[in-house]
Write an enzyme that holds these catalytic residues in place. Sequence first.
Site, PDB file in Angstrom:
ATOM      1  N   TYR A 150      -1.377 -10.983  -4.517  1.00  0.00           N
ATOM      2  CA  TYR A 150      -2.022 -10.963  -5.828  1.00  0.00           C
ATOM      3  C   TYR A 150      -2.307  -9.516  -6.192  1.00  0.00           C
ATOM      4  O   TYR A 150      -2.755  -8.740  -5.340  1.00  0.00           O
ATOM      5  CB  TYR A 150      -3.328 -11.767  -5.780  1.00  0.00           C
ATOM      6  CG  TYR A 150      -4.150 -11.727  -7.050  1.00  0.00           C
ATOM      7  CD1 TYR A 150      -3.654 -12.237  -8.240  1.00  0.00           C
ATOM      8  CD2 TYR A 150      -5.431 -11.169  -7.039  1.00  0.00           C
ATOM      9  CE1 TYR A 150      -4.424 -12.208  -9.400  1.00  0.00           C
ATOM     10  CE2 TYR A 150      -6.214 -11.142  -8.203  1.00  0.00           C
ATOM     11  CZ  TYR A 150      -5.695 -11.658  -9.375  1.00  0.00           C
ATOM     12  OH  TYR A 150      -6.455 -11.633 -10.521  1.00  0.00           O
ATOM     13  N   ASP A 245      -0.566  -1.903  -2.679  1.00  0.00           N
ATOM     14  CA  ASP A 245      -1.772  -2.312  -3.394  1.00  0.00           C
ATOM     15  C   ASP A 245      -2.873  -2.489  -2.347  1.00  0.00           C
ATOM     16  O   ASP A 245      -2.931  -3.490  -1.639  1.00  0.00           O
ATOM     17  CB  ASP A 245      -1.517  -3.615  -4.164  1.00  0.00           C
ATOM     18  CG  ASP A 245      -2.753  -4.075  -4.934  1.00  0.00           C
ATOM     19  OD1 ASP A 245      -3.821  -3.434  -4.786  1.00  0.00           O
ATOM     20  OD2 ASP A 245      -2.665  -5.073  -5.668  1.00  0.00           O
ATOM     21  N   LYS A 273     -12.350  -2.217  -5.651  1.00  0.00           N
ATOM     22  CA  LYS A 273     -13.394  -2.797  -4.793  1.00  0.00           C
ATOM     23  C   LYS A 273     -14.260  -1.736  -4.082  1.00  0.00           C
ATOM     24  O   LYS A 273     -15.160  -1.176  -4.681  1.00  0.00           O
ATOM     25  CB  LYS A 273     -12.780  -3.788  -3.810  1.00  0.00           C
ATOM     26  CG  LYS A 273     -12.022  -4.915  -4.580  1.00  0.00           C
ATOM     27  CD  LYS A 273     -11.775  -6.143  -3.778  1.00  0.00           C
ATOM     28  CE  LYS A 273     -10.869  -7.109  -4.505  1.00  0.00           C
ATOM     29  NZ  LYS A 273     -11.465  -8.311  -4.991  1.00  0.00           N
TER      30      LYS A 273
HETATM   31  N1  PLP Z   1      -5.042  -6.116  -6.234  1.00  0.00           N
HETATM   32  C1  PLP Z   1      -5.556  -6.801  -5.209  1.00  0.00           C
HETATM   33  C2  PLP Z   1      -4.899  -6.710  -3.871  1.00  0.00           C
HETATM   34  C3  PLP Z   1      -6.705  -7.575  -5.374  1.00  0.00           C
HETATM   35  O1  PLP Z   1      -7.220  -8.243  -4.352  1.00  0.00           O
HETATM   36  C4  PLP Z   1      -7.298  -7.624  -6.661  1.00  0.00           C
HETATM   37  C5  PLP Z   1      -8.491  -8.457  -6.897  1.00  0.00           C
HETATM   38  O2  PLP Z   1      -8.901  -9.261  -6.116  1.00  0.00           O
HETATM   39  C6  PLP Z   1      -6.739  -6.888  -7.694  1.00  0.00           C
HETATM   40  C7  PLP Z   1      -5.604  -6.143  -7.450  1.00  0.00           C
HETATM   41  C8  PLP Z   1      -7.369  -6.889  -9.040  1.00  0.00           C
HETATM   42  O3  PLP Z   1      -8.578  -6.201  -8.976  1.00  0.00           O
HETATM   43  P1  PLP Z   1      -9.707  -6.492 -10.083  1.00  0.00           P
HETATM   44  O4  PLP Z   1     -10.191  -7.881  -9.834  1.00  0.00           O
HETATM   45  O5  PLP Z   1     -10.738  -5.425  -9.812  1.00  0.00           O
HETATM   46  O6  PLP Z   1      -9.066  -6.323 -11.409  1.00  0.00           O
END
Ligand code: PLP
Length: 455
Positions: A150, A245, A273
């Site tokens: 994700y 990511d 985060k």
């Molecule tokens: N990338 C990863 C690996 C994530 O776990 C998340 C959110 O859980 C995101 C991107 C998106 O981050 P945000 O919820 O701060 O937009």
Amino acid sequence: MSEIKEISRENSSELYAKAKTYFPGGVNSPVRAFKSVYGTPLFIKKGDGAYLWDADDNQFIDFCGSWGPLILGHNHPAIREKVIEVMQNGMSFGAPTALENELAELILSNNRFIEKIRFVSSGTEAVMSAIRLARGYTKRDKILKFEGCYHGHVDALLVKAGSGLVTFGETSSAGVPKAFADETIVIALNDKEALTKAFGDFKDQIAAVIIEPIPANNGLLLQHQEFLQYLREVCTTNGTLLIFDEVISGFRVSFTGAAGLYNINPDIITYGKIIGGGLPVGAYGASAQIMSNVSPEGPVYQAGTLSGNPVAMAAGIAQLTELLKPGFYEDLNNKTKSFVNDILTFANQRNYPVNISHIGSIFWFAFDTTDTIRKAEDIDPHSMNRFKTMHQHLLNSGVYFGPSGYEVGFISAAHTMAILDTAKQAIFDSLNVVFAPSQPSSEGTALASKDDFRE
Ligand code: PLP
């Protein structure tokens, strides 16, 4: 085992009823709606250290940690004090501040994988910007992603695999034009054959491969270091950028995230985060040469009214400063290891079919298997019924897990061994309930997949 009393949810239920009149589904992010577990959402009024309190004054040991950012626990004094100090001077200027330099310096001087960074306000924004940068840099359009990873609610990545080995994505959300999904290739994790085929089928067309190097959004699908290394090599050979990511794994499994842990140098890394200490911050970073393509230095446009917000920068500075203290990760990771091993020992002695994947301070319960799961398709959706029972029992015992069996748990520095021992006991009891002969097995209705209810 004694019967557990249901916690009172009177105030939370009332707040939820009201919230449903304001927000779609009563929430501002879908997984909070408790659609995959029993009951209705608990409204939280306070967090401190490893604990949460809800609107009915129920107290919980928290393993959700605001979905990852709170590696020091709730309301850490160093973060709170720094935020309050900075707030005395105002909340936002839309002009550069020394705090942005300070947070960048903390990160860049302790991370050999990136030379320049750009702060944004969420993980989604970081990923969206990284993809644009990769496309602008390579002058190619296609993106390759992995089923089970994700990356936020970026249009081009709200896609899921079709039925073939290598497929264009099918949109996994209404509102994503098919034309966007047609630019995204989706393959299974941990599958070298599919990767090779994708690069053969789409020669010189793939701008970037994006992966959570520690996939932690659809269970915890730990990848072999060798697979990630192979990915690195294939990208280099094909002139494709590799994006890690690290919105979850960054600053979590080590200060330099999975890149540092596996010693693999991606071309672009995204963060979120933990980087913001609980306030909204995301970031993407790369070599100075790649980052020189970002506006105003280069042609790839990206901007943000609240990017580098001083209060958010302050929280990030305070949190990352704590993480750099000697032994921080060793302590946290050792605690997690012993917590997980004790639960596995308990389950194994009773022949309960449970596996707990874990890395750093992240863990995930997989039911009805004792194998390590590395691909999304290997998770049995029916096994989520086990999690549902466990979740309900744990809430009633004062332990808060994220409300979906596809979500991972996080341990923070505030989880002392004594707190973990208390939680462990509740988890033991919950496993006894989950696998009690009177409980229905995981046969039956499969729960909605993580795709439908993600944070
Ligand atoms: N990338 C990863 C690996 C994530 O776990 C998340 C959110 O859980 C995101 C991107 C998106 O981050 P945000 O919820 O701060 O937009």
